[in-house]
Write an enzyme that holds these catalytic residues in place. Structure first.
Site, PDB file in Angstrom:
ATOM      1  N   GLU A  66       0.652  -1.306  -0.002  1.00  0.00           N
ATOM      2  CA  GLU A  66       0.012  -0.017   0.149  1.00  0.00           C
ATOM      3  C   GLU A  66       0.732   1.199   0.039  1.00  0.00           C
ATOM      4  OE1 GLU A  66      -3.494   0.460   2.354  1.00  0.00           O
ATOM      5  OE2 GLU A  66      -4.100  -1.825   2.056  1.00  0.00           O
ATOM      6  N   LEU A  67       1.968   1.236   0.656  1.00  0.00           N
ATOM      7  CA  LEU A  67       2.843   2.568   0.917  1.00  0.00           C
ATOM      8  C   LEU A  67       3.467   2.613  -0.761  1.00  0.00           C
ATOM      9  CD1 LEU A  67       4.295   4.474   2.670  1.00  0.00           C
ATOM     10  CD2 LEU A  67       5.942   2.855   2.959  1.00  0.00           C
ATOM     11  N   ARG A  81      15.795 -12.172   0.289  1.00  0.00           N
ATOM     12  CA  ARG A  81      16.791 -13.185   0.323  1.00  0.00           C
ATOM     13  C   ARG A  81      17.443 -13.255   1.710  1.00  0.00           C
ATOM     14  NH1 ARG A  81      20.435 -12.893  -5.200  1.00  0.00           N
ATOM     15  NH2 ARG A  81      18.703 -13.539  -6.576  1.00  0.00           N
ATOM     16  N   ALA A 130       7.506  16.966   0.763  1.00  0.00           N
ATOM     17  CA  ALA A 130       6.434  17.377   1.528  1.00  0.00           C
ATOM     18  C   ALA A 130       4.974  17.166   0.956  1.00  0.00           C
ATOM     19  CB  ALA A 130       6.766  18.790   2.247  1.00  0.00           C
ATOM     20  N   ARG A 171      -3.768   8.113   4.505  1.00  0.00           N
ATOM     21  CA  ARG A 171      -3.684   6.820   5.430  1.00  0.00           C
ATOM     22  C   ARG A 171      -4.035   7.171   6.890  1.00  0.00           C
ATOM     23  NH1 ARG A 171      -3.962   2.978   1.661  1.00  0.00           N
ATOM     24  NH2 ARG A 171      -2.374   3.525  -0.064  1.00  0.00           N
TER      25      ARG A 171
END
Length: 208
Positions: free
Chosen positions: A71-72, A86, A164, A174
């Protein structure tokens, strides 16, 4: 989850950029109240939001789930460098089984997983973690294949850089109670990690 602001652009960089447009450098107070008000007035009130892009923030984020990471990553005007699966999976190879699903093993699993407010979901996540552990330690499946069995709740670690203007958009979307709870927590943590003198630019973005 832990969020640290590792580096940020001083406010006077943005105020000087704004003053370049009107050649009003003589009115600057070197990053003081006048310049702070100018950034807020032009960037937030007059909605010339591109001026806020001169301010950049570099965060370190620990303990975010892979699900929240997806989502980010939808906030496109940002840069992410994420811990490779890994290396993440190496951590799991030598640990003991997470079965049976008792209090001790559930607590151990929190080192690797983000838990939510639902006991059954957490138990299923731990079972997925155990299946992944078995693939790695008992079947010697290569990490590049085993990562397809990683649960969405698996914790990750990343460097995250954002300007910003984009951060305002992220916090607005969010911090809403309609957002994933983990993303709400991340939005709050990002705001709290900002230097205090920058927070005034983002206060109106927070939904609660």
């Amino acid at each position: 989850m832990e969020v640290i602001c590792k580096h940020y652009t001083p406010l006077d960089i943005a105020s000087q950029a704004i003053r370049t447009c009107w050649q009003s450098f003589e009115y600057s107070d070197d990053g003081g109240c006048k310049d702070r008000d100018l950034i807020h007035r032009v960037g937030n009130i007059f909605r010339h939001s591109s001026t806020l892009e001169h301010l950049y923030y570099n965060f370190e984020i620990k303990g975010l789930s892979r699900g929240a990471l997806q989502e980010l990553s939808r906030h496109r005007i940002a840069s992410l460098s994420v811990k490779s699966s890994r290396y993440t999976l190496r951590e799991l190879k030598e640990v003991e089984s997470f079965l049976p699903l008792n209090e001790t093993n559930l607590e151990r699993a929190k080192e690797f997983l983000v838990f939510v407010d639902d006991e059954k979901v957490n138990e299923m996540s731990v079972l997925a973690l155990e299946n992944l552990r078995v693939l790695l330690s008992e079947h010697n499946i290569k990490n590049d294949l085993a990562k397809y069995a990683m649960p969405e709740s698996y914790k990750t670690h990343l460097a995250y850089s954002i300007n910003a203007r984009s951060l305002q958009n992220l916090l607005t979307l969010r911090s809403s109670n309609k957002a994933l709870k983990e993303m709400q927590d991340l939005a709050k943590a990002l705001f709290d990690a900002l230097p205090y003198e920058h927070q005034y630019l983002f206060e109106d973005c927070l939904k609660h």
